[in-house]
Design a protein around this motif. Structure first.
Motif, mmCIF file in Angstrom:
data_model
loop_
_atom_site.group_PDB
_atom_site.id
_atom_site.type_symbol
_atom_site.label_atom_id
_atom_site.label_comp_id
_atom_site.label_asym_id
_atom_site.label_seq_id
_atom_site.Cartn_x
_atom_site.Cartn_y
_atom_site.Cartn_z
ATOM 1 N N GLY A 59 59.209 -32.454 -7.923
ATOM 2 C CA GLY A 59 59.580 -32.031 -9.270
ATOM 3 C C GLY A 59 58.797 -30.831 -9.771
ATOM 4 N N LEU A 60 57.522 -30.783 -9.437
ATOM 5 C CA LEU A 60 56.731 -29.615 -9.839
ATOM 6 C C LEU A 60 57.317 -28.349 -9.220
ATOM 7 N N LEU A 63 60.469 -27.011 -10.995
ATOM 8 C CA LEU A 63 60.190 -26.216 -12.196
ATOM 9 C C LEU A 63 59.551 -24.867 -11.840
ATOM 10 N N TYR A 89 53.734 -34.306 -19.546
ATOM 11 C CA TYR A 89 52.954 -34.500 -18.326
ATOM 12 C C TYR A 89 52.552 -33.120 -17.818
ATOM 13 N N ALA A 91 52.459 -31.465 -15.231
ATOM 14 C CA ALA A 91 53.257 -30.699 -14.267
ATOM 15 C C ALA A 91 54.125 -29.643 -14.957
ATOM 16 N N VAL A 134 61.243 -30.998 -22.428
ATOM 17 C CA VAL A 134 60.942 -32.140 -21.559
ATOM 18 C C VAL A 134 61.551 -33.380 -22.197
ATOM 19 N N ASP A 160 62.992 -29.961 -18.219
ATOM 20 C CA ASP A 160 62.224 -30.810 -17.310
ATOM 21 C C ASP A 160 62.888 -32.178 -17.389
ATOM 22 N N ALA A 162 62.640 -34.632 -15.215
ATOM 23 C CA ALA A 162 61.986 -35.559 -14.278
ATOM 24 C C ALA A 162 62.134 -37.013 -14.709
ATOM 25 N N GLN A 163 62.215 -37.248 -16.028
ATOM 26 C CA GLN A 163 62.175 -38.632 -16.510
ATOM 27 C C GLN A 163 63.501 -39.112 -17.079
ATOM 28 N N SER A 184 62.635 -34.625 -10.700
ATOM 29 C CA SER A 184 61.678 -35.224 -9.763
ATOM 30 C C SER A 184 62.255 -36.533 -9.257
ATOM 31 N N TYR A 314 50.163 -40.455 -21.633
ATOM 32 C CA TYR A 314 49.102 -40.187 -20.673
ATOM 33 C C TYR A 314 47.774 -40.257 -21.405
HETATM 34 C C1 LIG Z 1 56.992 -36.556 -12.512
HETATM 35 C C2 LIG Z 1 57.064 -35.410 -13.425
HETATM 36 C C3 LIG Z 1 56.982 -34.087 -12.968
HETATM 37 C C4 LIG Z 1 56.584 -33.713 -11.580
HETATM 38 O O1 LIG Z 1 57.333 -34.275 -10.575
HETATM 39 P P1 LIG Z 1 56.694 -34.466 -9.114
HETATM 40 O O2 LIG Z 1 57.875 -34.826 -8.293
HETATM 41 O O3 LIG Z 1 55.677 -35.543 -9.201
HETATM 42 O O4 LIG Z 1 56.103 -33.166 -8.700
HETATM 43 C C5 LIG Z 1 57.186 -33.063 -13.876
HETATM 44 N N1 LIG Z 1 57.413 -33.315 -15.168
HETATM 45 C C6 LIG Z 1 57.463 -34.567 -15.660
HETATM 46 C C7 LIG Z 1 57.728 -34.774 -17.115
HETATM 47 C C8 LIG Z 1 57.274 -35.654 -14.812
HETATM 48 O O5 LIG Z 1 57.314 -36.890 -15.306
#
Ligand SMILES: *Cc1c(COP(=O)(O)O)cnc(C)c1O
Length: 367
Positions: A59-60, A63, A89, A91, A134, A160, A162-163, A184, A314
């Motif tokens: 995921g990093l 982005l 987060y 990242a 995000v 973002d 990822a979640q 991610s 976090y």
């Molecule tokens: C998990 C996450 C990432 C990064 O994803 P990875 O696959 O662990 O590199 C980026 N942004 C958010 C908000 C995340 O929760």
């Protein structure tokens, strides 16, 4: 002990199908940039409603690659500013600074935990080129106001995601709301691989092509390098697993919603602040169920002693991290309050009704 997240159980729910696909991949002799990745990319794009999906290593990187591609395309240049929520987060922020771009932190809204859209415009300068939104904890952040700010100042909206895979705003899925989106598939995400994996979705063909090349040594054609790229590819073996699990993401998110609904209606304790349920339930996929309390350590210990594992998402805000020393004197009161008070309860598609009842009972008996 009720585990915060039982990854073994989550994946064993699809054991037979996953094992078959893994075995096929193993026996195929083809491990990178093959049919599994192609098929997963097609299915992901279709699911999100976007024209392009590009599998990447995590995921990093998803982005980082979006922003790097905008730099290669001349849309952004080093030193330009990208707006980002202060409580994300880390990242999200690393992806910006890693590209020589400048993260500009904006406070979140205490009710939604997402960036406070009304505070974006005051942070825009002549160097601002994008807003990295995000969808934190699985909740959509998007509005017509955001779109009009972006249009007025000619800013890219990067998600973002990822979640929040599967969440929707006005019938459109996250990952298809802005100009480009990073996903991610870290094992603990709502759609998780058996290791690191990620993807980008976009409707911008040039961006998609640029990212595809950048992720493969800067090459679109073997041994011909048009960019100083990196190696960030999605492995066949992860794509195979993800392609199986993608079929079940809606059902699994629905189960998360059912659990969240029970927590929201049955946890009744004046010491616990529950998260807000959006009026439109499609806007949340409950990657995390995050409560707030001024007695976090005490409550967490009580839950642990009574068999409920919790985590903190976090504990330290990005601006107070040693990694961003220059920001350590900055003040973001809402962000700091969130980081001091949040606690994540167990939530996952494989939790049983009895487990959910127990979490509720223990939360309610805390005094
Ligand atoms: C998990 C996450 C990432 C990064 O994803 P990875 O696959 O662990 O590199 C980026 N942004 C958010 C908000 C995340 O929760």
């Amino acid at each position: 002990m009720i585990k915060f997240l039982d990854l073994q159980k989550i994946n064993l729910a699809h054991q037979q199908e996953i094992e078959e696909r893994l075995l096929n991949t193993f026996r195929s002799g083809w491990y990178l940039l093959g049919n599994e990745v192609k098929q997963f990319e097609e299915n992901l794009a279709k699911y999100i409603g976007a024209q392009h999906a590009i599998g990447v290593a995590n995921g990093l990187d998803a982005l980082r690659l979006i922003l790097r591609a905008y730099i290669e395309m001349g849309v952004m240049q080093k030193g330009d500013e990208i707006i980002v929520p202060a409580n994300t987060y880390i990242a999200s922020i690393l992806a910006i600074s890693d590209n020589g771009l400048v993260p500009v932190l904006v406070e979140p809204d205490l009710e939604t935990y997402n960036i406070d859209i009304s505070k974006i415009e005051e942070k825009i300068t002549s160097k601002t080129k994008g807003i990295l939104i995000v969808h934190l904890y699985g909740r959509v952040v998007f509005s017509d106001e955001l779109v009009s700010i972006a249009e007025q100042h000619q800013l890219k909206i990067i998600e973002d995601n990822a979640q929040a895979i599967g969440a929707e705003w006005n019938g459109n899925k996250t990952g298809n709301l802005g100009d480009a989106s990073g996903f991610s598939f870290y094992p603990g995400k709502n759609l998780g691989a058996l290791g690191d994996a990620g993807a980008v979705t976009t409707n911008d063909e040039e961006l998609a092509k640029t990212i595809r090349a950048l992720a493969n040594y800067g090459s679109n054609q073997k041994y011909v390098n048009i960019f100083q790229g990196l190696n960030s590819r999605l492995d066949e073996i992860h794509a195979a697993v993800l392609d199986v699990k993608l079929k079940y993401i809606d059902a699994e998110n629905e189960r998360r919603r059912d659990i969240a609904k029970r927590y929201l209606s049955e946890i009744k304790n004046p010491k616990i602040v529950l998260p807000e349920n959006p009026a439109n339930e499609a806007e949340h996929v409950w990657h995390l169920f995050v409560i707030r309390t001024s007695e976090r350590e005490k409550l967490q210990n009580y839950l642990t002693e009574n068999g409920v594992q919790t985590l903190i998402h976090y504990p330290i805000p990005p601006h107070q991290q040693e990694a961003y020393k220059d920001w350590n004197d900055l003040s973001f009161p809402i962000t700091e309050k969130i980081h001091a008070e949040v606690l994540s309860l167990p939530i996952s598609p494989v939790m049983t009704d009895e487990e959910v009842s127990k979490v509720i009972r223990i939360c309610n008996s805390y005094a």
